[in-house]
Design an enzyme around this catalytic site. Structure first.
Site, PDB file in Angstrom:
ATOM      1  N   GLU A 207       0.863  -1.189   0.000  1.00 35.67           N
ATOM      2  CA  GLU A 207       0.000   0.000   0.000  1.00 35.67           C
ATOM      3  C   GLU A 207       0.898   1.238   0.000  1.00 35.67           C
ATOM      4  OE1 GLU A 207      -3.619   1.944   2.669  1.00 35.67           O
ATOM      5  OE2 GLU A 207      -2.154   0.638   3.619  1.00 35.67           O
ATOM      6  N   ASP A 285     -12.197  -0.869   3.918  1.00 35.36           N
ATOM      7  CA  ASP A 285     -11.106  -0.513   4.818  1.00 35.36           C
ATOM      8  C   ASP A 285     -11.634   0.166   6.082  1.00 35.36           C
ATOM      9  OD1 ASP A 285      -8.540  -0.294   5.746  1.00 35.36           O
ATOM     10  OD2 ASP A 285      -7.787   0.941   4.117  1.00 35.36           O
ATOM     11  N   ASP A 286     -11.832   1.471   6.045  1.00 33.54           N
ATOM     12  CA  ASP A 286     -12.301   2.236   7.204  1.00 33.54           C
ATOM     13  C   ASP A 286     -13.371   3.231   6.757  1.00 33.54           C
ATOM     14  OD1 ASP A 286     -10.447   1.453   9.500  1.00 33.54           O
ATOM     15  OD2 ASP A 286      -8.983   2.029   7.965  1.00 33.54           O
TER      16      ASP A 286
END
Length: 352
Positions: A207, A285-286
């Site tokens: 990432e 993800d978030d």
């Protein structure tokens, strides 16, 4: 002259699994604000009026800001009922977006001080997950994750804890946080413990660092899945190995843009990875910090990368095949994908 509408199938009815969702990051924004008020936690403007926050994590200062906001959000979880609410609402949101199986990632170290220690924290999460699954019908597995910015011995402690719950609702062992501050090979011992217990190996990599980070996850941690992994596209030989080994990449388009990994959703290498034959499972993800949930990631694949309904169905199948869902759940969801794909398209969108 206005373009003719193109008819597609609605993404929210496409059965899928969600394999990349962090615990606090799954919280609804409205719940964050309400719990903060209840527990008298001051929230910065970035989590209230200016939500979702403007983020960038390609430099150390940017990552520090992202982590600080996450830690503040986590601090509103003060009581067991807060944890139960978070998981119930996460499962409700998954159901609304077509997800029939969720694997949510949690580092119990971040909550242990408030809930009586590591083991009581895991027990609370497992109990809350069972209640949420019963209430919503969405199957839930737990991935216990170590923090790569902490000592590898802490990771071994968590791996032993996770191994003790293998065969129950704990299905995997992960490694998260800033990959620039903790190399994967430092955590080989912890992942060896988890693998011996039969848990999936699901570290983050590729990432904020390049193909070397992915290679370490693949070769040292023997990853079954890699969180993100998009930088593998920079090394064709490495990508070929990922395809050959059937490793699932948990690609999170909106997250990649928010954190500066890609300048736009169109620049996330989703199409290139897909065309290379990689197994891809889209993830949010978030959502609490990035402002979008699972269905939005499929929408981006459709609108920014030209994925057809058949290709979206392939992504959904990959999410299920890369999961730890029980055989009966996998069979049901895969069959439901076939049903979705054979139904006539009814959702009209205007062609570009």
């Amino acid at each position: 002259m206005e373009a003719d509408p193109v008819f597609t199938r609605p993404i929210r009815t496409l059965p899928k699994a969600h394999l990349h969702l962090h615990f606090t990051g799954s919280m609804r924004h409205s719940t964050l604000v309400e719990l903060a008020e209840r527990h008298r936690v001051h929230l910065p403007d970035a989590l209230v009026e200016d939500w979702p926050p403007r983020l960038r994590a390609t430099d150390e200062r940017g990552w520090f800001r992202f982590q600080r906001l996450y830690d503040i959000a986590r601090s509103v979880l003060r009581e067991p009922d807060d944890v139960r609410r978070l998981l119930r609402e996460a499962a409700e949101d998954e159901a609304a977006e077509g997800s029939g199986w969720l694997e949510i990632q949690v580092d119990p170290s971040g909550y242990a001080g408030r809930f009586g220690g590591l083991t009581p924290t895991v027990e609370l999460v497992l109990s809350a997950a069972e209640e949420a699954e019963t209430a919503t019908g969405v199957g839930i597995g737990i991935v216990i994750a170590a923090n790569r910015t902490r000592h590898p011995l802490d990771a071994k402690t968590l791996a032993r804890l996770a191994a003790g719950y293998a065969g129950s609702r704990v299905v995997g062992f992960g490694l998260s946080n800033d990959e620039r501050r903790g190399r994967a090979y430092d955590f080989e011992g912890a992942f060896r413990i988890a693998r011996r217990a039969g848990l999936l190996s699901t570290p983050h990599g590729g990432e904020l660092r390049g193909p070397g980070s992915v290679r370490e996850c693949l070769d040292v941690l023997r990853a079954d899945r890699i969180g993100h992994g998009v930088r593998a596209v920079e090394d064709p030989a490495l990508l070929d190995r990922i395809v050959e080994r059937g490793v699932t990449l948990e690609v999170c388009p909106a997250s990649n843009v928010s954190l500066g990994v890609a300048r736009s959703a169109a620049e996330v290498p989703l199409r290139a990875l897909f065309e290379a034959g990689a197994r891809l499972a889209l993830g949010a993800d978030d959502p609490l910090l990035f402002g979008s949930r699972l269905a939005r990631q499929y929408e981006l694949a459709r609108t920014e990368h030209g994925f057809t309904d058949a290709e979206l169905a392939t992504l959904a199948r990959a999410s299920i095949e890369g999961s730890a869902a029980p055989t009966n759940v996998r069979k049901q969801l895969l069959g439901d994908i076939d049903t979705w794909l054979t139904a006539p398209p009814t959702h009209a969108v205007t062609a570009a």
